[in-house]
Design an enzyme around this catalytic site. Structure first.
Site, mmCIF file in Angstrom:
data_model
loop_
_atom_site.group_PDB
_atom_site.id
_atom_site.type_symbol
_atom_site.label_atom_id
_atom_site.label_comp_id
_atom_site.label_asym_id
_atom_site.label_seq_id
_atom_site.Cartn_x
_atom_site.Cartn_y
_atom_site.Cartn_z
ATOM 1 N N THR A 159 -5.041 8.676 -4.830
ATOM 2 C CA THR A 159 -5.072 8.647 -3.361
ATOM 3 C C THR A 159 -4.112 9.687 -2.781
ATOM 4 O O THR A 159 -4.449 10.398 -1.834
ATOM 5 C CB THR A 159 -4.708 7.237 -2.846
ATOM 6 O OG1 THR A 159 -5.702 6.337 -3.322
ATOM 7 C CG2 THR A 159 -4.678 7.169 -1.324
ATOM 8 N N GLU B 113 0.842 -1.206 0.000
ATOM 9 C CA GLU B 113 0.000 0.000 0.000
ATOM 10 C C GLU B 113 0.874 1.251 0.000
ATOM 11 O O GLU B 113 0.594 2.225 -0.696
ATOM 12 C CB GLU B 113 -0.886 -0.058 1.253
ATOM 13 C CG GLU B 113 -2.193 0.636 1.179
ATOM 14 C CD GLU B 113 -3.164 0.119 0.142
ATOM 15 O OE1 GLU B 113 -2.764 -0.480 -0.864
ATOM 16 O OE2 GLU B 113 -4.356 0.364 0.331
HETATM 17 N N1 HSE Z 1 -7.952 5.676 4.250
HETATM 18 C C1 HSE Z 1 -7.374 5.871 2.942
HETATM 19 C C2 HSE Z 1 -7.719 7.268 2.475
HETATM 20 C C3 HSE Z 1 -7.914 4.855 1.998
HETATM 21 O O1 HSE Z 1 -8.884 7.633 2.581
HETATM 22 O O2 HSE Z 1 -6.840 7.976 1.994
HETATM 23 C C4 HSE Z 1 -7.350 5.022 0.611
HETATM 24 O O3 HSE Z 1 -7.700 3.927 -0.163
#
Ligand code: HSE
Length: 311
Positions: A185, A132
């Site tokens: 992201t 990740e």
């Molecule tokens: N918790 C993370 C975000 C998940 O919201 O940035 C990203 O897939």
């Protein structure tokens, strides 16, 4: 010992409205599959990646599946073991569906099974988190933990890592719509405020506690009341044209609650039946159709299970 194994890991919805970086759940479908083969040669190699339109790196130091597998092999004291990876992407990339997490999880899960499970499923999590980190610059666990363990998962603490598996009420269904717009992201994290007001924090932790209590009690009304995010959604939703209308359509069609899936652009809604979940999907899709944004809808029960061996 078998030489080859095929496995599946599910898509996941991270954050679940109020639980930024600490809550996630898995769905029954879609998900990614991998075939892992032990070879006579030395080291990790990638045979092929299907379904990614050539977007994912084949270089083993840049690919999440191979990086996670190498980290795992180092940890179990077999750094040079010959391992061949064939990955089948069965969900869109950069969609908010936990695509990179599913890939990170499925590879290490399959190899661990093939080697007779030297590590427990929980122990695989730190390796998947490295994937990740490579994929989106942050080692958050709210996609990889539910992809690995199944159902609803709470990340109570990152340091030390403390993962709590929560019960999944039987009737919960998820509708996820993926509008065809790109939200990275990294960018969706960069725009977030670094500080929150105490009044917002109070609202947010009330909702997190309410959601956990709702899951423990199978109280669908409480789950619905708690699916509210006053910190992240108001900022990120501006990256998703049509978000407010899509959410309104979901609620009008019987959703318990609705918010951004992970870092978006996908949007999820929870409901208590397949029929309602389908109605919600149609309602949301009509909103994106009206503003000429293509989308696809995924409907699934919230899964009780994580990854599984296919063959
Ligand atoms: N918790 C993370 C975000 C998940 O919201 O940035 C990203 O897939």
């Amino acid at each position: 010992m078998s030489k080859s194994i095929r496995a599946f890991a599910p898509a996941t919805v991270a954050n679940v409205a109020c639980g930024f970086d600490i809550l996630g759940f898995s769905v029954e479908a879609p998900g990614d599959e991998v075939v892992i083969t032990l070879t006579e040669g030395k080291g990790v190699s990638i045979k092929a990646i299907h379904g990614d339109e050539g977007l994912l790196p084949l270089d083993t130091s840049e690919n999440t599946v191979s990086l996670v597998i190498q980290e795992y092999l180092n940890a179990i004291g077999k750094p040079d073991l010959g391992v061949e990876i064939e990955l089948f992407k069965q969900m869109p990339l950069k969609s908010g569906l936990g695509s990179s997490a599913a890939s990170s999880v499925v590879g290490v899960f399959a190899l661990n099974k093939l080697l007779g499970e030297p590590l427990s499923q929980q122990e695989l999590l730190p390796f998947a988190m490295k994937g990740e980190e490579l994929a989106c610059g942050s080692a958050h666990a709210d996609n990889v933990a539910p992809a690995l363990l199944g159902g609803f998962v709470l990340v109570r603490s990152y340091d030390p890592l403390d993962i709590i598996e929560l019960p999944t009420p039987e009737k919960l269904h998820a509708t996820i719509i993926h509008p065809h717009i790109e939200v990275k992201t990294k960018d969706a994290r960069a725009i977030l405020r670094k500080e929150v007001a105490m009044s917002e924090a109070v609202t947010q932790w009330g909702n997190v506690a309410g959601l956990i209590a709702g899951l423990m009690k199978s109280d669908y009304e409480l789950i619905g009341r708690s699916l509210q995010d006053v910190i992240v959604e108001p900022v990120r939703s501006i990256l998703i044209p049509g978000f407010d209308q899509a959410k309104k359509a979901a609620m009008e069609n019987g959703a318990l609650g609705c918010s951004i899936s992970g870092s978006g652009p996908s949007i999820f809604a929870l409901s208590t039946s397949q029929e309602t979940a389908e109605k919600i999907g149609k309602g949301m899709q009509a909103v994106f159709d009206a503003i000429n944004i293509e989308s696809e809808v995924y409907i699934s029960k919230v899964s009780q299970d994580g990854p599984k061996v296919v063959s």
